[in-house]
Design a protein around this motif. Structure first.
Motif, PDB file in Angstrom:
ATOM      1  N   GLU A  14      38.914 -15.433  26.443  1.00 43.08           N
ATOM      2  CA  GLU A  14      37.990 -14.361  26.063  1.00 43.08           C
ATOM      3  C   GLU A  14      38.087 -13.229  27.097  1.00 43.08           C
ATOM      4  OE1 GLU A  14      33.979 -15.495  25.157  1.00 43.08           O
ATOM      5  OE2 GLU A  14      34.603 -17.517  24.572  1.00 43.08           O
ATOM      6  N   PRO A  15      38.620 -12.080  26.716  1.00 46.67           N
ATOM      7  CA  PRO A  15      38.792 -10.971  27.674  1.00 46.67           C
ATOM      8  C   PRO A  15      37.497 -10.543  28.345  1.00 46.67           C
ATOM      9  CG  PRO A  15      40.008 -10.548  25.645  1.00 46.67           C
ATOM     10  CD  PRO A  15      39.166 -11.742  25.379  1.00 46.67           C
ATOM     11  N   ASN A  16      36.402 -10.481  27.564  1.00 45.15           N
ATOM     12  CA  ASN A  16      35.139 -10.024  28.143  1.00 45.15           C
ATOM     13  C   ASN A  16      34.629 -10.986  29.211  1.00 45.15           C
ATOM     14  OD1 ASN A  16      35.024  -7.711  26.623  1.00 45.15           O
ATOM     15  ND2 ASN A  16      33.768  -8.604  24.998  1.00 45.15           N
ATOM     16  N   LEU A  17      34.757 -12.272  28.969  1.00 47.87           N
ATOM     17  CA  LEU A  17      34.283 -13.250  29.948  1.00 47.87           C
ATOM     18  C   LEU A  17      35.130 -13.181  31.217  1.00 47.87           C
ATOM     19  CD1 LEU A  17      32.871 -16.716  29.235  1.00 47.87           C
ATOM     20  CD2 LEU A  17      34.482 -16.465  31.103  1.00 47.87           C
ATOM     21  N   LYS A  19      36.629 -10.575  32.319  1.00 49.81           N
ATOM     22  CA  LYS A  19      36.266  -9.331  32.990  1.00 49.81           C
ATOM     23  C   LYS A  19      34.960  -9.470  33.761  1.00 49.81           C
ATOM     24  CE  LYS A  19      35.505  -4.407  32.014  1.00 49.81           C
ATOM     25  NZ  LYS A  19      35.460  -3.372  30.939  1.00 49.81           N
ATOM     26  N   ILE A  20      33.968 -10.109  33.142  1.00 48.05           N
ATOM     27  CA  ILE A  20      32.651 -10.268  33.791  1.00 48.05           C
ATOM     28  C   ILE A  20      32.757 -11.158  35.019  1.00 48.05           C
ATOM     29  CG2 ILE A  20      30.353 -11.278  33.493  1.00 48.05           C
ATOM     30  CD1 ILE A  20      30.531 -10.381  30.523  1.00 48.05           C
TER      31      ILE A  20
END
Length: 476
Positions: A14-17, A19-20
């Motif tokens: 998951e790219p967003n995870l 990144k976070i």
């Protein structure tokens, strides 16, 4: 000085995870590397000196469980934190039994991430300071422990008698003597060897979290407890629970620990259901528990419950006759790891190694041998390959190694000691980095691994020292 940032690998599709997590861990001072799946994660692990892995369970190509097994096969002490959704908590618990350090349940907050990452890295640091490993097929080794001195002969006799029993064992000894190695031997040579071996370093856990770490907690037990979680006693059911640095457990927690040992039962934090377990407990400490009892810092009844069988590990200075065996073992180990071909140790160097007091015990010897093998340019290890503090043992005034030679005429004409030390350290760093690059034929990734710093950190250091020119930054 060379940077000492810890390298954390985040593996998630998951790219967003990604990144976070990367943003938070970078803010917390870690050097973060990213991978989109387990296959890419394993490739990163092989090319970098990774201190911690945070990985999702469900991923394409290679999932988190496969990544866990493969990573621990190559680096058993690597802490791995699993990321899981509510529906896969059972799988995460299974991962803990296979050797994962801990797991995070989505959604998680930044404080929970910071806490678990910090605990995992501190636990690894303490384990590296304590643990030493010895293959069972080397000369002079029994139970995976190297040595033939009288102290170890006595140890082997005790292990023979108590390994395959449910008896609680208390291991004492200085840091670096191999207490975890003995705990592992007790487990591996018992009928519980096919069951979990769960280790907890009590010194790495904040006092306010020790109860939930050992006994688990129920959902809603405290702020942030978004789901129920088993403790280490539950995870060790049927196997062995190793409590290292037992002397660090708060007095108020010792009552509950005593009850769990006596009754083999407990309740989770915030729970009312009594949980029964079958756990063989092994504890270890480098502190004098009787002195702690006199200071009211350790319960006397808990001490006697732990001290059913006591094993004291001798310091390395008390078993100097084992040093040649250990030197041979570490020479073989680091020849293989560092792709070197050092054929042996010259007699004068071995005499110094045997005469040194080794305040850091076997771990210190291992570190000395790794450095000596890495920078040895001769067929055999020589006196000049050893650190200055060892070369002073004989009383002779041997010159320092080339990397530490200082020509006072080259130091700045102006400035005091601080400026002189800065110049000397810069030259030492330049020499160490240059030799690591030479050893790896200019491969920056492999040189960073040898120096135990991040690849990015090494690149910055090379730029600072003017070593970028003429070095092809190879990645393979």
């Amino acid at each position: 000085m060379l940077p000492e940032k810890k390298q954390v690998l985040i593996v998630d599709d998951e790219p967003n995870l990604r990144k976070i997590l990367a943003a938070q861990l970078s803010r917390d001072g870690y050097d973060v590397l990213l991978a989109e799946d387990g296959e890419q994660g394993l490739a990163v692990l092989r090319e970098h000196h990774i201190d911690l892995v945070v990985t999702d369970l469900k991923m394409p190509k290679v999932d988190g469980m496969t990544l866990l097994r493969e990573a621990l096969r190559e680096a058993p002490e690597l802490p791995i934190i699993m990321i899981t959704a509510h529906g896969t908590v059972d799988t995460a618990v299974e991962a803990l039994k296979l050797g994962a350090f801990d797991y995070l349940t989505k959604p998680f907050d930044k404080d929970e991430v910071r806490q678990i990452v910090s605990k995992a890295l501190k636990t690894r640091q303490l384990a590296e300071e304590e643990a030493t490993s010895a293959p069972k097929d080397v000369p002079g080794a029994r139970f995976g422990i190297i040595g033939q001195s009288p102290g170890l002969t006595d140890l082997y006799a005790v292990l023979e008698r108590v390994a395959d029993s449910p008896t609680t064992v208390l291991i004492t000894g200085e840091s670096g003597t191999g207490k975890e190695l003995v705990a592992r031997a007790l487990h591996d040579h018992s009928s519980r060897r096919g069951k979990p071996f769960i280790k907890v370093n009590c010194a790495a856990i904040p006092k306010e979290l020790i109860e939930s770490e050992l006994f688990g907690y129920e959902r809603g037990a405290f702020t942030g407890a978004v789901s129920s979680k088993p403790g280490r006693f539950e995870l060790a059911n049927g196997g062995t629970l190793f409590l290292d640095e037992i002397g660090e457990i708060p007095v108020e927690m010792q009552v509950k620990l005593l009850r769990a040992l006596q009754e083999s039962e407990f309740e989770r934090v915030g729970g009312i259901k009594t949980i029964r377990v079958d756990v063989r407990l092994v504890a270890a400490t480098n502190r004098d528990l009787k002195k702690l009892i006199a200071q009211s810092a350790f319960r006397e009844d808990l001490f006697y419950r732990l001290n059913v069988v006591s094993i004291r590990l001798p310091a390395l200075r008390e078993r100097a006759t084992d040093i040649p065996l250990l030197v041979d073992h570490f020479l073989t180990k680091f020849n293989d790891r560092l792709k070197k071909h050092v054929a042996g140790v010259e007699p004068e160097a071995l005499d110094l190694l045997s005469a040194y007091g080794w305040p850091g015990n076997i771990r210190e010897l291992e570190n000395v041998m790794e450095r000596a093998v890495l920078f040895c340019d001769a067929q055999k290890l020589r006196v000049e390959d050893l650190p200055v503090e060892l070369r002073g043992v004989s009383g002779s005034m041997l010159p320092p190694p080339d990397a530490a030679q200082i020509d006072m005429n080259d130091l700045p004409a102006e400035g005091g000691l601080k400026e002189h030390v800065k110049v000397a350290m810069s030259r030492l760093e330049r020499d160490l980095v240059s030799r690591a690059l030479k050893q790896t034929n200019g491969n920056v990734t492999h040189a960073a691994r040898l120096l135990k710093i991040s690849r990015k950190g090494l690149q910055l250091k090379m730029k600072e020292l003017g070593l970028r020119e003429g070095v092809g930054e190879k990645n393979e």
